[in-house]
Write an enzyme that holds these catalytic residues in place. Structure first.
Site, PDB file in Angstrom:
ATOM      1  N   GLU A 156      58.571  99.824  -1.742  1.00 17.98           N
ATOM      2  CA  GLU A 156      58.521 100.307  -3.132  1.00 17.98           C
ATOM      3  C   GLU A 156      57.105 100.639  -3.624  1.00 17.98           C
ATOM      4  OE1 GLU A 156      60.760  97.415  -5.406  1.00 17.98           O
ATOM      5  OE2 GLU A 156      62.454  97.524  -4.038  1.00 17.98           O
ATOM      6  N   ASN A 199      60.158 101.318   2.925  1.00 17.73           N
ATOM      7  CA  ASN A 199      61.462 101.053   2.303  1.00 17.73           C
ATOM      8  C   ASN A 199      61.376 101.277   0.786  1.00 17.73           C
ATOM      9  OD1 ASN A 199      64.175  99.863   2.571  1.00 17.73           O
ATOM     10  ND2 ASN A 199      63.353  98.082   1.489  1.00 17.73           N
ATOM     11  N   HIS A 235      71.057 100.901  -3.568  1.00 15.98           N
ATOM     12  CA  HIS A 235      71.671 100.097  -4.630  1.00 15.98           C
ATOM     13  C   HIS A 235      72.397 101.083  -5.541  1.00 15.98           C
ATOM     14  CE1 HIS A 235      69.779  96.422  -3.374  1.00 15.98           C
ATOM     15  NE2 HIS A 235      68.604  97.022  -3.342  1.00 15.98           N
ATOM     16  N   GLU A 264      69.782  98.156   1.987  1.00 16.37           N
ATOM     17  CA  GLU A 264      70.137  97.165   0.949  1.00 16.37           C
ATOM     18  C   GLU A 264      71.370  97.613   0.182  1.00 16.37           C
ATOM     19  OE1 GLU A 264      66.775  96.179  -1.575  1.00 16.37           O
ATOM     20  OE2 GLU A 264      65.368  96.288   0.094  1.00 16.37           O
ATOM     21  N   ASP A 266      74.562  98.114  -1.893  1.00 11.10           N
ATOM     22  CA  ASP A 266      75.598  97.507  -2.723  1.00 11.10           C
ATOM     23  C   ASP A 266      76.086  98.571  -3.700  1.00 11.10           C
ATOM     24  OD1 ASP A 266      73.373  97.350  -4.508  1.00 11.10           O
ATOM     25  OD2 ASP A 266      73.198  95.180  -4.259  1.00 11.10           O
TER      26      ASP A 266
HETATM   27  O1  9MR Z   1      68.044  90.304  -4.091  1.00  9.73           O
HETATM   28  C1  9MR Z   1      66.738  89.896  -4.437  1.00  9.73           C
HETATM   29  C2  9MR Z   1      66.807  88.970  -5.642  1.00  9.73           C
HETATM   30  O2  9MR Z   1      67.419  87.735  -5.278  1.00  9.73           O
HETATM   31  C3  9MR Z   1      65.418  88.710  -6.182  1.00  9.73           C
HETATM   32  O3  9MR Z   1      65.496  87.940  -7.366  1.00  9.73           O
HETATM   33  C4  9MR Z   1      64.727  90.047  -6.464  1.00  9.73           C
HETATM   34  C5  9MR Z   1      63.331  89.873  -7.022  1.00  9.73           C
HETATM   35  O4  9MR Z   1      62.816  91.098  -7.396  1.00  9.73           O
HETATM   36  O5  9MR Z   1      64.664  90.794  -5.262  1.00  9.73           O
HETATM   37  C6  9MR Z   1      65.924  91.129  -4.782  1.00  9.73           C
HETATM   38  O6  9MR Z   1      65.828  91.949  -3.631  1.00  9.73           O
HETATM   39  C7  9MR Z   1      65.173  93.189  -3.818  1.00  9.73           C
HETATM   40  C8  9MR Z   1      64.568  93.575  -2.482  1.00  9.73           C
HETATM   41  O7  9MR Z   1      63.756  92.566  -2.011  1.00  9.73           O
HETATM   42  C9  9MR Z   1      63.815  94.884  -2.592  1.00  9.73           C
HETATM   43  N1  9MR Z   1      64.612  95.927  -3.143  1.00  9.73           N
HETATM   44  C10 9MR Z   1      65.317  95.610  -4.393  1.00  9.73           C
HETATM   45  C11 9MR Z   1      66.114  94.335  -4.211  1.00  9.73           C
HETATM   46  C12 9MR Z   1      66.915  94.050  -5.459  1.00  9.73           C
HETATM   47  O8  9MR Z   1      66.052  93.817  -6.541  1.00  9.73           O
END
Ligand code: 9MR
Length: 351
Positions: A156, A199, A235, A264, A266
């Site tokens: 990101e 990513n 997402h 990732e 969903d």
């Molecule tokens: O799923 C993850 C969540 O449990 C955390 O609180 C969050 C913190 O920002 O990160 C989520 O995972 C992220 C991933 O690491 C990177 N892409 C976005 C995902 C969803 O926010």
């Protein structure tokens, strides 16, 4: 009646019709294996604590051949204090993967979130932050060498609304855009066999953000930086997926000589709208995405961001405006989406 009971009931209604001919011994893993394809989920924090849900573990190893830690291998967990590395969680997941013949993705080395406070410090000098980053990457990738087959090296880093398209993270502010190239070079030095990915989210289809990602990775390829692919987070929300745009974007990345991975996935549903129709729409969307993946040998993984709706990040992140985005409901019942992915895997040709 509770919400999860209602959803379970809906699922029985939607999939019930054909359940008498369905063999529940079939798994995603079995068919993915026959087709030499990687399918996996993000492993929830509870896996790393005592008293892990047995049902969760059973599904994890029966249905998937790949794992990634949802949070446990991020820098705030791996180097909470400067110079103090905590490998227990990463080792636990890597051990589980090895024991069960699964692959592991590593997520993620460089990000603007979930980094320890001491690291997220723009008062550090450029030289110091570079050495922090180099030590982090070298130590973590080195420790997991041969265990993690693919790393999200930088996560990101693009903000398409910035004039230069770079997110103003501590890395960008203190080091400048060169931190991205350096991170890939150090990761490659630490494990030359690991695949290295950039990513991002919102850059799946053809849009301003994916254009900026394209420019970034094209530049990296031109400069000879060891990047192997681009992770498309995916997402998504039911009814809002641009499948054709996704395919086009995957194609242009392939044309650059890069792999893609769905990293990732969903597909959430608006709260209050969980009904037979939206669950079917969700299932169809999962099916279409699985087909896109299966038809494209250059898209080398299909990773779903969690196993059961019970643990998804979506409800709390969206202030409960959205939820139920995964293949198993809160009670670990398979949803229609599960069967759509399974069907696509069964129909796909064996390579
Ligand atoms: O799923 C993850 C969540 O449990 C955390 O609180 C969050 C913190 O920002 O990160 C989520 O995972 C992220 C991933 O690491 C990177 N892409 C976005 C995902 C969803 O926010």
């Amino acid at each position: 009646m509770t919400k999860s009971f209602l959803i379970s009931l809906l699922i029985i209604l939607v999939v019930g019709e054909t359940s008498c001919v369905r063999q529940d011994t079939e798994t995603l893993r079995e068919y993915a294996g026959k087709r030499h394809r990687n399918i996996g989920v993000a492993v929830h924090n509870s896996f790393f604590m005592d008293g892990t849900n047995e049902q969760y573990l059973k599904i994890l190893k029966e249905e998937f051949n790949t794992v990634v830690a949802e949070n446990a291998t991020k820098p705030y967990m791996m180097e909470p204090e400067r110079g103090t590395f905590v490998f227990s969680r990463a080792d636990k997941l890597a051990g589980f993967a090895e024991q069960n013949g699964m692959k592991m993705r590593g997520h993620c080395l460089v990000w603007h979130k979930q980094i320890p406070k001491w690291m997220n410090n723009d008062q550090l000098s450029q030289e110091e932050l570079l050495s922090v980053l180099k030590e982090y990457i070298t130590t973590v990738v080195g420790h997991l060498k041969g265990k993690v087959y693919a790393w999200d090296v930088v996560n990101e880093a693009i903000d398409e609304n910035e004039p230069d398209h770079y997110r103003k993270s501590v890395w960008m502010k203190v080091i400048g855009p060169g931190y991205i190239d350096s991170a890939f070079v150090w990761a490659h030095q630490a494990d030359p066999d690991a695949l290295l990915f950039y990513n991002d989210y919102g850059a799946e289809a053809m849009n301003a953000k994916s254009d900026a990602v394209y420019e970034l990775v094209k530049g990296m390829k031109d400069r000879g930086i060891p990047i192997d692919g681009v992770g498309l987070q995916c997402h998504f929300q039911v009814g809002k997926i641009d499948f054709d745009g996704l395919k086009k974007n995957m194609q242009r990345l392939e044309d650059l000589g890069l792999q893609t991975q769905i990293t990732e996935l969903d597909i959430s549903i608006d709260t209050g709208k969980e009904n037979a129709q939206t669950l079917k729409q969700q299932a169809d969307a999962y099916g279409k995405l699985a087909r896109i993946w299966l038809e494209d040998q250059n898209c080398t993984a299909f990773m779903i961001w969690g196993l059961s709706d019970q643990y998804s990040w979506i409800p709390s992140f969206s202030n409960n405006k959205r939820g139920t985005p995964l293949l198993w409901d809160e009670n670990f019942n398979k949803k229609p989406a599960y069967y759509q992915v399974l069907n696509q895997l069964k129909e796909a040709s064996v390579n």
